[in-house]
Design a protein around this motif. Sequence first.
Motif, PDB file in Angstrom:
ATOM      1  N   PHE A  15       0.801  -1.299   0.065  1.00 23.78           N
ATOM      2  CA  PHE A  15       0.022  -0.065   0.011  1.00 23.78           C
ATOM      3  C   PHE A  15       0.678   1.208  -0.038  1.00 23.78           C
ATOM      4  CE2 PHE A  15      -2.203  -3.301   2.114  1.00 23.78           C
ATOM      5  CZ  PHE A  15      -3.390  -3.287   1.098  1.00 23.78           C
ATOM      6  N   ALA A  16       0.396   2.513  -0.783  1.00 20.98           N
ATOM      7  CA  ALA A  16       1.168   3.620  -0.902  1.00 20.98           C
ATOM      8  C   ALA A  16       1.228   3.952   0.508  1.00 20.98           C
ATOM      9  CB  ALA A  16       0.574   4.303  -1.955  1.00 20.98           C
ATOM     10  N   MET A  17       2.337   4.951   0.776  1.00 19.71           N
ATOM     11  CA  MET A  17       2.344   5.634   1.782  1.00 19.71           C
ATOM     12  C   MET A  17       2.311   7.074   1.676  1.00 19.71           C
ATOM     13  SD  MET A  17       6.156   6.174   4.312  1.00 19.71           S
ATOM     14  CE  MET A  17       6.930   6.112   2.780  1.00 19.71           C
ATOM     15  N   ASP A  18       1.729   7.879   2.367  1.00 18.29           N
ATOM     16  CA  ASP A  18       1.344   9.248   2.172  1.00 18.29           C
ATOM     17  C   ASP A  18       2.347   9.965   3.159  1.00 18.29           C
ATOM     18  OD1 ASP A  18       0.188  11.725   2.136  1.00 18.29           O
ATOM     19  OD2 ASP A  18      -1.624  11.147   2.658  1.00 18.29           O
ATOM     20  N   PRO A  19       3.146  10.912   2.692  1.00 21.01           N
ATOM     21  CA  PRO A  19       4.000  11.832   3.357  1.00 21.01           C
ATOM     22  C   PRO A  19       3.099  12.577   4.340  1.00 21.01           C
ATOM     23  CG  PRO A  19       4.067  12.570   1.188  1.00 21.01           C
ATOM     24  CD  PRO A  19       3.196  11.268   1.195  1.00 21.01           C
ATOM     25  N   GLN A  20       1.972  13.058   4.137  1.00 22.84           N
ATOM     26  CA  GLN A  20       1.182  13.698   5.115  1.00 22.84           C
ATOM     27  C   GLN A  20       0.727  12.729   6.580  1.00 22.84           C
ATOM     28  OE1 GLN A  20       0.392  16.815   4.920  1.00 22.84           O
ATOM     29  NE2 GLN A  20      -0.555  16.755   6.878  1.00 22.84           N
ATOM     30  N   THR A  21       0.782  11.489   6.304  1.00 19.50           N
ATOM     31  CA  THR A  21       0.302  10.630   7.455  1.00 19.50           C
ATOM     32  C   THR A  21       1.249   9.570   7.863  1.00 19.50           C
ATOM     33  OG1 THR A  21      -0.826   9.111   5.765  1.00 19.50           O
ATOM     34  CG2 THR A  21      -2.270  10.822   6.848  1.00 19.50           C
ATOM     35  N   ALA A  22       2.462   9.442   7.103  1.00 19.74           N
ATOM     36  CA  ALA A  22       3.400   8.548   7.469  1.00 19.74           C
ATOM     37  C   ALA A  22       4.098   8.784   8.765  1.00 19.74           C
ATOM     38  CB  ALA A  22       4.649   8.345   6.324  1.00 19.74           C
ATOM     39  N   SER A  23       4.498   7.580   9.388  1.00 16.72           N
ATOM     40  CA  SER A  23       5.170   7.779  10.547  1.00 16.72           C
ATOM     41  C   SER A  23       6.498   8.326  10.482  1.00 16.72           C
ATOM     42  CB  SER A  23       5.205   6.371  11.404  1.00 16.72           C
ATOM     43  OG  SER A  23       6.175   5.434  10.855  1.00 16.72           O
ATOM     44  N   LYS A  24       7.284   8.672  11.490  1.00 18.42           N
ATOM     45  CA  LYS A  24       8.463   9.144  11.206  1.00 18.42           C
ATOM     46  C   LYS A  24       9.384   7.948  10.792  1.00 18.42           C
ATOM     47  CE  LYS A  24      11.720  10.209  14.731  1.00 18.42           C
ATOM     48  NZ  LYS A  24      12.292  10.841  16.059  1.00 18.42           N
ATOM     49  N   GLU A  25       9.239   6.918  11.389  1.00 20.19           N
ATOM     50  CA  GLU A  25      10.025   5.768  10.891  1.00 20.19           C
ATOM     51  C   GLU A  25       9.976   5.384   9.546  1.00 20.19           C
ATOM     52  OE1 GLU A  25       7.998   6.003  13.517  1.00 20.19           O
ATOM     53  OE2 GLU A  25       9.559   5.999  15.200  1.00 20.19           O
ATOM     54  N   GLU A  26       8.574   5.270   9.027  1.00 17.72           N
ATOM     55  CA  GLU A  26       8.422   5.108   7.696  1.00 17.72           C
ATOM     56  C   GLU A  26       9.195   6.020   6.669  1.00 17.72           C
ATOM     57  OE1 GLU A  26       4.118   3.010   7.407  1.00 17.72           O
ATOM     58  OE2 GLU A  26       4.017   5.425   8.009  1.00 17.72           O
ATOM     59  N   LEU A  27       9.009   7.406   7.193  1.00 15.91           N
ATOM     60  CA  LEU A  27       9.802   8.212   6.353  1.00 15.91           C
ATOM     61  C   LEU A  27      11.291   8.140   6.296  1.00 15.91           C
ATOM     62  CD1 LEU A  27       7.473  11.321   7.460  1.00 15.91           C
ATOM     63  CD2 LEU A  27       7.713  10.320   5.067  1.00 15.91           C
ATOM     64  N   ALA A  28      11.795   7.817   7.472  1.00 14.44           N
ATOM     65  CA  ALA A  28      13.478   7.719   7.767  1.00 14.44           C
ATOM     66  C   ALA A  28      13.827   6.434   6.990  1.00 14.44           C
ATOM     67  CB  ALA A  28      13.683   7.502   9.280  1.00 14.44           C
ATOM     68  N   ALA A  29      12.950   5.542   6.563  1.00 17.69           N
ATOM     69  CA  ALA A  29      13.449   4.441   5.751  1.00 17.69           C
ATOM     70  C   ALA A  29      13.696   4.717   4.282  1.00 17.69           C
ATOM     71  CB  ALA A  29      12.412   3.409   6.004  1.00 17.69           C
ATOM     72  N   ILE A  30      13.023   5.729   3.858  1.00 14.27           N
ATOM     73  CA  ILE A  30      13.271   6.323   2.534  1.00 14.27           C
ATOM     74  C   ILE A  30      14.538   6.939   2.147  1.00 14.27           C
ATOM     75  CG2 ILE A  30      12.394   8.007   0.748  1.00 14.27           C
ATOM     76  CD1 ILE A  30       9.605   7.903   2.226  1.00 14.27           C
ATOM     77  N   LYS A  31      15.287   6.552   0.854  1.00 16.95           N
ATOM     78  CA  LYS A  31      16.487   6.934   0.658  1.00 16.95           C
ATOM     79  C   LYS A  31      16.612   8.338   0.526  1.00 16.95           C
ATOM     80  CE  LYS A  31      19.693   6.673  -3.290  1.00 16.95           C
ATOM     81  NZ  LYS A  31      19.738   6.123  -4.825  1.00 16.95           N
ATOM     82  N   GLY A  32      17.438   8.873   1.357  1.00 16.21           N
ATOM     83  CA  GLY A  32      17.908  10.147   1.395  1.00 16.21           C
ATOM     84  C   GLY A  32      17.105  11.218   2.485  1.00 16.21           C
ATOM     85  N   VAL A  33      16.243  10.377   3.216  1.00 22.94           N
ATOM     86  CA  VAL A  33      15.558  11.030   4.160  1.00 22.94           C
ATOM     87  C   VAL A  33      16.245  11.003   5.663  1.00 22.94           C
ATOM     88  CG1 VAL A  33      13.398  11.422   5.387  1.00 22.94           C
ATOM     89  CG2 VAL A  33      13.531  10.747   2.947  1.00 22.94           C
ATOM     90  N   TYR A  71       8.340  10.715  -3.218  1.00 20.79           N
ATOM     91  CA  TYR A  71       7.112  10.456  -3.814  1.00 20.79           C
ATOM     92  C   TYR A  71       7.302   9.299  -4.777  1.00 20.79           C
ATOM     93  CZ  TYR A  71       3.936  14.083  -2.133  1.00 20.79           C
ATOM     94  OH  TYR A  71       3.237  14.609  -1.318  1.00 20.79           O
ATOM     95  N   ASP A  72       8.574   8.929  -5.050  1.00 21.56           N
ATOM     96  CA  ASP A  72       9.021   7.760  -5.914  1.00 21.56           C
ATOM     97  C   ASP A  72       8.641   6.631  -4.871  1.00 21.56           C
ATOM     98  OD1 ASP A  72       9.452   9.172  -8.261  1.00 21.56           O
ATOM     99  OD2 ASP A  72      11.750   8.746  -7.856  1.00 21.56           O
ATOM    100  N   ASP A  73       8.801   6.667  -3.944  1.00 24.68           N
ATOM    101  CA  ASP A  73       8.722   5.644  -2.661  1.00 24.68           C
ATOM    102  C   ASP A  73       7.215   5.530  -2.555  1.00 24.68           C
ATOM    103  OD1 ASP A  73      11.278   4.840  -2.484  1.00 24.68           O
ATOM    104  OD2 ASP A  73      11.448   5.176  -0.374  1.00 24.68           O
ATOM    105  N   VAL A  74       6.516   6.524  -2.555  1.00 26.89           N
ATOM    106  CA  VAL A  74       4.934   6.526  -2.311  1.00 26.89           C
ATOM    107  C   VAL A  74       4.383   5.832  -3.624  1.00 26.89           C
ATOM    108  CG1 VAL A  74       2.998   8.058  -2.194  1.00 26.89           C
ATOM    109  CG2 VAL A  74       5.107   8.704  -0.714  1.00 26.89           C
ATOM    110  N   LYS A  75       4.843   6.169  -4.697  1.00 20.31           N
ATOM    111  CA  LYS A  75       4.033   5.585  -5.854  1.00 20.31           C
ATOM    112  C   LYS A  75       4.449   4.362  -6.242  1.00 20.31           C
ATOM    113  CE  LYS A  75       3.640  10.428  -7.741  1.00 20.31           C
ATOM    114  NZ  LYS A  75       4.014  11.397  -8.372  1.00 20.31           N
ATOM    115  N   GLU A  76       5.770   4.047  -5.888  1.00 23.05           N
ATOM    116  CA  GLU A  76       6.114   2.439  -6.624  1.00 23.05           C
ATOM    117  C   GLU A  76       5.417   1.366  -6.229  1.00 23.05           C
ATOM    118  OE1 GLU A  76       8.305   1.713  -8.966  1.00 23.05           O
ATOM    119  OE2 GLU A  76       8.824   3.771  -9.086  1.00 23.05           O
ATOM    120  N   PRO A  77       4.850   1.334  -4.792  1.00 27.04           N
ATOM    121  CA  PRO A  77       4.006   0.226  -4.647  1.00 27.04           C
ATOM    122  C   PRO A  77       2.695   0.222  -5.178  1.00 27.04           C
ATOM    123  CG  PRO A  77       4.802   1.223  -2.594  1.00 27.04           C
ATOM    124  CD  PRO A  77       5.071   2.069  -3.671  1.00 27.04           C
ATOM    125  N   GLN A  78       2.206   1.366  -5.550  1.00 27.18           N
ATOM    126  CA  GLN A  78       0.842   1.304  -6.411  1.00 27.18           C
ATOM    127  C   GLN A  78       1.229   0.646  -7.726  1.00 27.18           C
ATOM    128  OE1 GLN A  78      -0.516   5.279  -6.360  1.00 27.18           O
ATOM    129  NE2 GLN A  78      -1.819   4.765  -4.703  1.00 27.18           N
TER     130      GLN A  78
END
Length: 92
Positions: A15-33, A71-78
């Motif tokens: 399922f896609a992750m939304d940067p508006q609602t994603a947890s800090k841990e989910e965001l931190a796992a994204i490349k470059g964050v 946004y690539d990480d958000v869209k890729e799962p879809q």
Amino acid sequence: MKKIVALVLGVGFLFAMDPQTASKEELAAIKGVGEKKAEAIVKFRETHPIQGEKDLMMIEGIDLQTAQNIYDDVKEPQKEEKKEEKKEETPR
């Protein structure tokens, strides 16, 4: 029990992750964050809605490339999910 946990975690990536609602841990796992930028995103969205890359670039330390990675990480799962659906629909 380990199989159930692995299954639940695996399904979460479908399922896609939304940067508006994603947890800090989910965001931190994204490349470059990482942890500091993830924390800045969480703090920023408390007062500003995040609707796109331009909003993310308003956060100190987030450049165009990092915003695109988010946004690539958000869209890729879809995209992957749609590919799987097409494979299932295609008669063999």
